[in-house]
Write a protein that holds these residues in place. Sequence first.
Motif, PDB file in Angstrom:
ATOM      1  N   ARG A   7      -4.744   6.387   0.704  1.00  0.00           N
ATOM      2  CA  ARG A   7      -4.377   4.988   0.942  1.00  0.00           C
ATOM      3  C   ARG A   7      -4.258   4.702   2.443  1.00  0.00           C
ATOM      4  O   ARG A   7      -4.651   3.650   2.935  1.00  0.00           O
ATOM      5  CB  ARG A   7      -3.046   4.666   0.257  1.00  0.00           C
TER       6      ARG A   7
ATOM      7  N   ASP B 164       1.512   7.282  -7.184  1.00  0.00           N
ATOM      8  CA  ASP B 164       2.363   7.017  -6.027  1.00  0.00           C
ATOM      9  C   ASP B 164       3.095   8.265  -5.532  1.00  0.00           C
ATOM     10  O   ASP B 164       3.687   8.255  -4.449  1.00  0.00           O
ATOM     11  CB  ASP B 164       3.388   5.949  -6.381  1.00  0.00           C
ATOM     12  N   TYR B 165       3.080   9.309  -6.322  1.00  0.00           N
ATOM     13  CA  TYR B 165       3.817  10.512  -5.943  1.00  0.00           C
ATOM     14  C   TYR B 165       2.924  11.576  -5.328  1.00  0.00           C
ATOM     15  O   TYR B 165       3.389  12.626  -4.943  1.00  0.00           O
ATOM     16  CB  TYR B 165       4.520  11.096  -7.176  1.00  0.00           C
TER      17      TYR B 165
ATOM     18  N   ARG C 252      17.288  -0.405  -8.466  1.00  0.00           N
ATOM     19  CA  ARG C 252      16.729   0.928  -8.635  1.00  0.00           C
ATOM     20  C   ARG C 252      15.288   0.756  -9.085  1.00  0.00           C
ATOM     21  O   ARG C 252      14.997   0.742 -10.272  1.00  0.00           O
ATOM     22  CB  ARG C 252      17.528   1.696  -9.677  1.00  0.00           C
TER      23      ARG C 252
ATOM     24  N   MET D 243       0.817  -1.213   0.000  1.00  0.00           N
ATOM     25  CA  MET D 243       0.000   0.000   0.000  1.00  0.00           C
ATOM     26  C   MET D 243       0.849   1.262   0.000  1.00  0.00           C
ATOM     27  O   MET D 243       0.411   2.307  -0.394  1.00  0.00           O
ATOM     28  CB  MET D 243      -0.907   0.019   1.230  1.00  0.00           C
TER      29      MET D 243
ATOM     30  N   LEU E  78      11.351   1.102  -9.984  1.00  0.00           N
ATOM     31  CA  LEU E  78      10.710   2.126 -10.801  1.00  0.00           C
ATOM     32  C   LEU E  78      10.163   3.276  -9.975  1.00  0.00           C
ATOM     33  O   LEU E  78      10.041   4.385 -10.436  1.00  0.00           O
ATOM     34  CB  LEU E  78       9.575   1.509 -11.615  1.00  0.00           C
ATOM     35  N   ARG E  79       9.780   2.927  -8.739  1.00  0.00           N
ATOM     36  CA  ARG E  79       9.333   4.046  -7.903  1.00  0.00           C
ATOM     37  C   ARG E  79      10.590   4.802  -7.489  1.00  0.00           C
ATOM     38  O   ARG E  79      11.292   4.458  -6.544  1.00  0.00           O
ATOM     39  CB  ARG E  79       8.552   3.558  -6.689  1.00  0.00           C
ATOM     40  N   ALA E  80      10.889   5.769  -8.232  1.00  0.00           N
ATOM     41  CA  ALA E  80      12.113   6.540  -8.024  1.00  0.00           C
ATOM     42  C   ALA E  80      11.993   7.379  -6.772  1.00  0.00           C
ATOM     43  O   ALA E  80      10.880   7.608  -6.272  1.00  0.00           O
ATOM     44  CB  ALA E  80      12.321   7.440  -9.227  1.00  0.00           C
ATOM     45  N   PRO E  81      13.114   7.815  -6.254  1.00  0.00           N
ATOM     46  CA  PRO E  81      13.037   8.713  -5.097  1.00  0.00           C
ATOM     47  C   PRO E  81      12.271   9.981  -5.441  1.00  0.00           C
ATOM     48  O   PRO E  81      12.142  10.330  -6.616  1.00  0.00           O
ATOM     49  CB  PRO E  81      14.503   9.009  -4.782  1.00  0.00           C
ATOM     50  N   ALA E  82      11.795  10.590  -4.433  1.00  0.00           N
ATOM     51  CA  ALA E  82      10.984  11.780  -4.655  1.00  0.00           C
ATOM     52  C   ALA E  82      11.778  12.800  -5.459  1.00  0.00           C
ATOM     53  O   ALA E  82      12.991  12.923  -5.299  1.00  0.00           O
ATOM     54  CB  ALA E  82      10.582  12.383  -3.323  1.00  0.00           C
TER      55      ALA E  82
ATOM     56  N   TYR F  28      -1.558   9.445  -1.103  1.00  0.00           N
ATOM     57  CA  TYR F  28      -0.949   8.791   0.048  1.00  0.00           C
ATOM     58  C   TYR F  28      -1.885   8.830   1.248  1.00  0.00           C
ATOM     59  O   TYR F  28      -2.087   7.830   1.945  1.00  0.00           O
ATOM     60  CB  TYR F  28       0.387   9.475   0.355  1.00  0.00           C
TER      61      TYR F  28
ATOM     62  N   LEU G  88       5.238  17.289  -6.712  1.00  0.00           N
ATOM     63  CA  LEU G  88       5.972  16.024  -6.529  1.00  0.00           C
ATOM     64  C   LEU G  88       5.793  15.086  -7.722  1.00  0.00           C
ATOM     65  O   LEU G  88       6.620  14.239  -7.994  1.00  0.00           O
ATOM     66  CB  LEU G  88       5.490  15.325  -5.256  1.00  0.00           C
TER      67      LEU G  88
ATOM     68  N   ASP H 106       3.393   1.802  -1.653  1.00  0.00           N
ATOM     69  CA  ASP H 106       4.138   1.917  -2.888  1.00  0.00           C
ATOM     70  C   ASP H 106       4.426   3.365  -3.231  1.00  0.00           C
ATOM     71  O   ASP H 106       3.554   4.194  -3.263  1.00  0.00           O
ATOM     72  CB  ASP H 106       3.251   1.347  -4.006  1.00  0.00           C
ATOM     73  N   GLY H 107       5.627   3.687  -3.415  1.00  0.00           N
ATOM     74  CA  GLY H 107       5.878   5.031  -3.872  1.00  0.00           C
ATOM     75  C   GLY H 107       6.296   5.966  -2.778  1.00  0.00           C
ATOM     76  O   GLY H 107       6.743   7.069  -3.047  1.00  0.00           O
ATOM     77  N   ASN H 108       6.178   5.558  -1.565  1.00  0.00           N
ATOM     78  CA  ASN H 108       6.652   6.448  -0.510  1.00  0.00           C
ATOM     79  C   ASN H 108       8.107   6.114  -0.232  1.00  0.00           C
ATOM     80  O   ASN H 108       8.421   5.068   0.333  1.00  0.00           O
ATOM     81  CB  ASN H 108       5.804   6.236   0.735  1.00  0.00           C
TER      82      ASN H 108
END
Lengths: 579, 443
Positions: free
Chosen positions: B437, B428-429, A115, A1, A117-121, B434, B276, A3-5
């Motif tokens: 979720r 996701d960004y 690395r 859940m 796909l959810r890249a760093p912010a 966020y 973001l 994902d992406g953070n």
Amino acid sequence: MTDGNPEALPLDDEIARGWKRTAAGAGAVALLALLLAVSVHLGKGGADPLDTPAYQAAEQALVRAPGDESVKQSIRELDLQLRREYFRRRALTRLGGAVLAVALTVFLVAVKRARPLRAPAPDVPEGLEVPNDHGRGARAARCAVAGAGLLLAAAASAIAFGARDRLPDLEALGRQGAAPVAERFPSADDLRRHWGSFRGADGSGIAGFVEAPVAWNGATGEGVLWRAELPLPGASSPIVWEDRLWVSCGDAGRQEVCCFDAASGRMLWRSPVVMVGTKMAPPEIEEETGFAACTPVTDGRRVVAAFAHGFVAGFDRDGTQLWTRNFGPLDNAYGHASSLAIWRGLVLAQFDQGHAQDGKSRLVALEVATGRTAWETVRPVDASWCSPIVVRDEAGDQVVTVASPWVIAYAPESGRELWRLGGLKGELAPSPVQRDGRLYFAHQDTALWAIRAGGTGDVTASHVLWKAADGLPDVCSPLCDGPRVYLLASDGELTCCDSATGKTLWQQELGEACYASPGLAGARLYVTSRKGVTWIIEAGPAWHELGRAELGEEVDASFAFAHGRIYVRGRRHLFAIGR
Amino acid sequence: MKPIRFAARIATALAAAGCALAVVGVLLPAAWAQDTGAPRVRPPEFESGHELPLTTSPPPSAPLAETLDAAVLLTALAVAAWLVLRVRSRRAVAWLAAACLAYFGFWREGCVCPVGATQNVALALFDPGYAVPLVVAAFFFLPLVFTLAFGRVFCAGVCPLGAIQDVFLLRPVRVPAWLDEGLRLLAYAYLGLAVLYAATDSAFVICRYEPFVSFFRLSGGAKMLALGACILVLGMFVGRPYCRWLCPYGVLLGFAGFVSRWRVSITPDRCVQCRLCEDSCPYGAIVLPTPARTAENRVAARRRLAGVLAALPLLVLAAGWLGGRLGPTLARAHPTLALAERLRAEDRGEVRGTVDPTVAFRRTGKPAAALYAEAAAVRERFDRGGVWLGVWLGLAVGLRLVFLCRLPRRAGHEADRSRCLACARCFDYCPTEYERRKAAFAV
């Protein structure tokens, strides 16, 4: 859940390093595999193995020495070696591809694990102000679209106008219709002017000019322009087109087409008929007939020859063999001797064999350019030695064939039977001739027949004009000069009949055996004996000998008339008579 | 940092343009090439006792398999729409794409596909004697219908061509918007050419030059493998180059996506303009909020728009004229015209030897003049088709310019209506997402 953070899933440095190492290793393996596959693919032997210079050189060696078993064996060995090499390389390429696929998969997984796909912010610039550059971006986009449009237009212009001059005017070609056909196929005038088939354009034996030589002597060279030695025997007649002359010759083991310069008699080339892959015992034939009794044909650009084996081969003007076909073995007691005829782009070959009920006889139309069968028609006739002729008239062209028991006419474009006329019998060799809508054919077991060309179905009852029984030939074809028909029997009896009624006008015993069919130039009739003596006779209602000439060599082939000369094939030499 | 970033962008742009040109360079010359259909290796020219196996053609797909394909497509589209719009999960969409890549790509070997089905539909529109098979029609229309309703969910999770590019996507870099904008015209040109060739019954160029089918079938010519590899290598750094700049079906999906009813929204609620998500889209499909309109820029925009609208008819006419000029050259790829030209060259002695089509034609006994007349008729059709191709491209350029002249009004970051591939990465960004979720997890 989550994902992406980025904060929720910090990459463990150690694990990431491991994935990176894996990715590097897999990438290296993938690169090596790719290089292997590419180098093998591009390397020697990657293309068609039979296109290699070594193989082609071996093929050429076989063309030069078609009977050489050692050359054939070396080709087989080379072929096997090249194929092995080719498939080894393919196996290597497949192996390289499989390794590449596995390594690439590992590489991609490893890189993505190291690395994700959810890249760093993303780096967020200080302050959360949205950049106010919409106008600039839109302007750049407009320029890009306009520029891309211009580029496309430039590319389209270059393609459209660059190739425009090379485009043929198909509309005009399609409208004119006949223009491309005339360009491709010899016109009727061309055919008359040259001597591209047995007894000339329409098989009549009549020259396209009137002043032919009347005196020569082969022994002294008087009246003989040149004499050229023939490499192999043959009974076929020479054919001529522009500056070239061709003859076919051969024996049981070797068949050739020879080309001579018509002006000088210099042999320009001789090409053997190469029947790769065909192992066939030569047919048992009469020695007199020989293996090269069929006269070749030419359309000026290509020459096609047939032989007693059943081989038919096409050559270009330079002697390169274009194609071969094998219709043998032929069931023909004396040996196949029917000459070829030509109609537009098709060569017509009459393979009459066995008996009518056997169903072996057939007329085949082959493309001059490729040798492929355009059509083939089974003929209900016995074996024969006659040659087909093409009758061209306003009602449409037709191919007329003669064999026991039928005269049959076919549509040359499709092989469809147009009409037939029955009642012939015997072993027919003389070919038919045509004149003014009439056909004449003769044989000693039948009669001299005059028939109207045309009709549909069985015209036996309706189209026979008359029959005559004097001086019937068994080998030589008749000749019709319009008012009269001339017959030459093998024993040397020359007969002249009225073409309207069949009534015999005169007969003359020459006293020598004759196989060559008579020829006509202007008002001069040329009749040649097997011993090489030629009688020049005035074509007319009474016997009148104008002269007599000796070649000094036996002659079985018919004369070819072209360029104001007579071309004669003797037993061993080729002669050009005239200036 | 700025000069370095600028240099990197320029380098990326040049690389992308180079690859695009290379793609075009491979495609266009190949369009004139003829398939020989020759065996891989010639059979031995001597008797060896080896019996050559008969050449066989694969049987057509069984009706059950075709129905299954259509059912799988329908299910996959429905699942994709649900995952993108309701579940909003990138991971789930990625798994769906992987499954569809395995099924439609490697299992069904890339055929039937909606991209190629475009040609069947085009042919059916222009040739009354051709009926589109039902399954092909389903493959063409279902993704369009779903896009009209839910955005480009087909691209997101169902299309195997997109999925294989996503597998290779490693380090996406942002292609400058202007370059992206210019390159997208290639897809319009490709679509126009494909429809022209299909409508004139010349060739199905999309199928012939589909770059990834060689990978799906694990077999193919070196040129097509190289073309596919080039696109995949480019795709490691540029998100889905084929989909964005070449895919002809993507043009149609873009139109449908533009008017779609329920499409992707980056944020589930309202955009807080945190920025973001700006770099999250590897396809450059996120558009930024627009500044407030002023009277000044409104007037300027109107002037620009009026100018472009005035020039539009001229542009279309000029493009149509140029297309008409291009028609005869394009027609040379038509088999009848190629045969006529070859036959004429053979008859005039301009080429040596013969080829199978000319040999086959001569065997028919038809006069060459009939073929020339037929070829002339084909060329005439291409003359007209070329005009329409030109008009199509003129409209594509002109209307895009019109679109770019308007002043859009956007309060927050949005997914571009026609270009968003609904891949769900941007979700996701989004901090709002966020929060959503987190709340859902708590519940």
